[in-house]
Design a protein around this motif. Structure first.
Motif, PDB file in Angstrom:
ATOM      1  N   MET A  11     -57.987 -30.834 -32.031  1.00  0.00           N
ATOM      2  CA  MET A  11     -58.613 -29.519 -32.206  1.00  0.00           C
ATOM      3  C   MET A  11     -57.596 -28.391 -32.035  1.00  0.00           C
ATOM      4  SD  MET A  11     -61.776 -30.040 -33.046  1.00  0.00           S
ATOM      5  CE  MET A  11     -62.426 -28.389 -32.913  1.00  0.00           C
ATOM      6  N   ASP A  12     -56.582 -28.628 -31.207  1.00  0.00           N
ATOM      7  CA  ASP A  12     -55.566 -27.601 -30.963  1.00  0.00           C
ATOM      8  C   ASP A  12     -54.386 -27.699 -31.928  1.00  0.00           C
ATOM      9  OD1 ASP A  12     -57.057 -26.662 -28.845  1.00  0.00           O
ATOM     10  OD2 ASP A  12     -55.913 -27.760 -27.321  1.00  0.00           O
ATOM     11  N   MET A  13     -54.390 -28.702 -32.790  1.00  0.00           N
ATOM     12  CA  MET A  13     -53.257 -28.946 -33.681  1.00  0.00           C
ATOM     13  C   MET A  13     -53.194 -27.881 -34.782  1.00  0.00           C
ATOM     14  SD  MET A  13     -52.291 -32.515 -35.562  1.00  0.00           S
ATOM     15  CE  MET A  13     -52.047 -33.330 -34.003  1.00  0.00           C
ATOM     16  N   PRO A  14     -52.061 -27.175 -34.872  1.00  0.00           N
ATOM     17  CA  PRO A  14     -51.911 -26.223 -35.978  1.00  0.00           C
ATOM     18  C   PRO A  14     -51.888 -26.966 -37.309  1.00  0.00           C
ATOM     19  CG  PRO A  14     -50.124 -25.982 -34.370  1.00  0.00           C
ATOM     20  CD  PRO A  14     -50.899 -27.216 -34.013  1.00  0.00           C
ATOM     21  N   MET A  15     -52.576 -26.430 -38.277  1.00  0.00           N
ATOM     22  CA  MET A  15     -52.599 -27.002 -39.622  1.00  0.00           C
ATOM     23  C   MET A  15     -53.046 -28.459 -39.613  1.00  0.00           C
ATOM     24  SD  MET A  15     -49.363 -25.076 -41.358  1.00  0.00           S
ATOM     25  CE  MET A  15     -49.704 -25.886 -42.892  1.00  0.00           C
ATOM     26  N   LEU A  16     -54.118 -28.733 -38.896  1.00  0.00           N
ATOM     27  CA  LEU A  16     -54.660 -30.084 -38.775  1.00  0.00           C
ATOM     28  C   LEU A  16     -54.857 -30.739 -40.130  1.00  0.00           C
ATOM     29  CD1 LEU A  16     -56.102 -32.442 -37.298  1.00  0.00           C
ATOM     30  CD2 LEU A  16     -58.192 -31.071 -37.418  1.00  0.00           C
ATOM     31  N   ALA A  17     -55.492 -30.045 -41.056  1.00  0.00           N
ATOM     32  CA  ALA A  17     -55.815 -30.633 -42.360  1.00  0.00           C
ATOM     33  C   ALA A  17     -54.549 -31.045 -43.102  1.00  0.00           C
ATOM     34  CB  ALA A  17     -56.635 -29.653 -43.200  1.00  0.00           C
ATOM     35  N   ALA A  18     -53.586 -30.159 -43.188  1.00  0.00           N
ATOM     36  CA  ALA A  18     -52.349 -30.456 -43.915  1.00  0.00           C
ATOM     37  C   ALA A  18     -51.549 -31.554 -43.227  1.00  0.00           C
ATOM     38  CB  ALA A  18     -51.497 -29.193 -44.050  1.00  0.00           C
ATOM     39  N   THR A  19     -51.556 -31.556 -41.914  1.00  0.00           N
ATOM     40  CA  THR A  19     -50.819 -32.569 -41.158  1.00  0.00           C
ATOM     41  C   THR A  19     -51.447 -33.946 -41.352  1.00  0.00           C
ATOM     42  OG1 THR A  19     -50.203 -30.892 -39.537  1.00  0.00           O
ATOM     43  CG2 THR A  19     -49.969 -33.167 -38.858  1.00  0.00           C
TER      44      THR A  19
END
Length: 137
Positions: free
Chosen positions: A110-118
């Motif tokens: 949830m805290d991950m920047p750019m979760l979708a792209a990553t």
């Protein structure tokens, strides 16, 4: 490689991750035009509203909660591969480390920047794509 998490589920996480990360344009100060330095009305400014859409956040968190522990670890491991923390060739190591996170993985995701792209980049490292998946709304 065939993931244990259904591809439709992974793609739904990507979709909700994009929605969660999205910022929408809004008018400055509720549509009121700011004054210029000389006191005259200026043009209304458009700014980004970074308020989190609570329903999308709750839905994304719920999707993570609904995953089995091995599937949650797999999603996190895909993200770690996508971010370069691990190489695709180190998949077993990434998966093992992600499994050690338990349900703490949810907060990390949830805290991950750019979760979708990553997540997409991690999936792509194993030739897994959402291209063949239909409407996931």
């Amino acid at each position: 490689m065939e993931p244990t998490t259904p591809i439709e589920t992974l793609c739904r996480i990507v979709l909700r991750g994009r929605e969660y990360e999205a910022q929408t344009a809004t008018d400055y100060d509720g549509g009121e035009a700011p004054e210029n330095i000389d006191g005259e009305d200026g043009e209304a400014l458009s700014v980004l509203d970074d308020a989190v859409n609570d329903s999308v956040e709750a839905e994304l968190r719920s999707q993570f909660d609904d995953l089995a522990e091995d599937q949650l670890a797999e999603v996190l491991a895909f993200c770690w591969v996508g971010s370069g923390t691990y190489e695709a060739s180190d998949w077993a190591e990434a998966l093992e480390a992600a499994g050690e996170e338990g349900h703490g993985a949810i907060n990390e995701l949830m805290d991950m920047p750019m979760l979708a792209a990553t997540l997409e980049a991690g999936m792509a490292a194993f030739d897994i794509s959402c291209d063949s998946i239909g409407d996931l709304s």
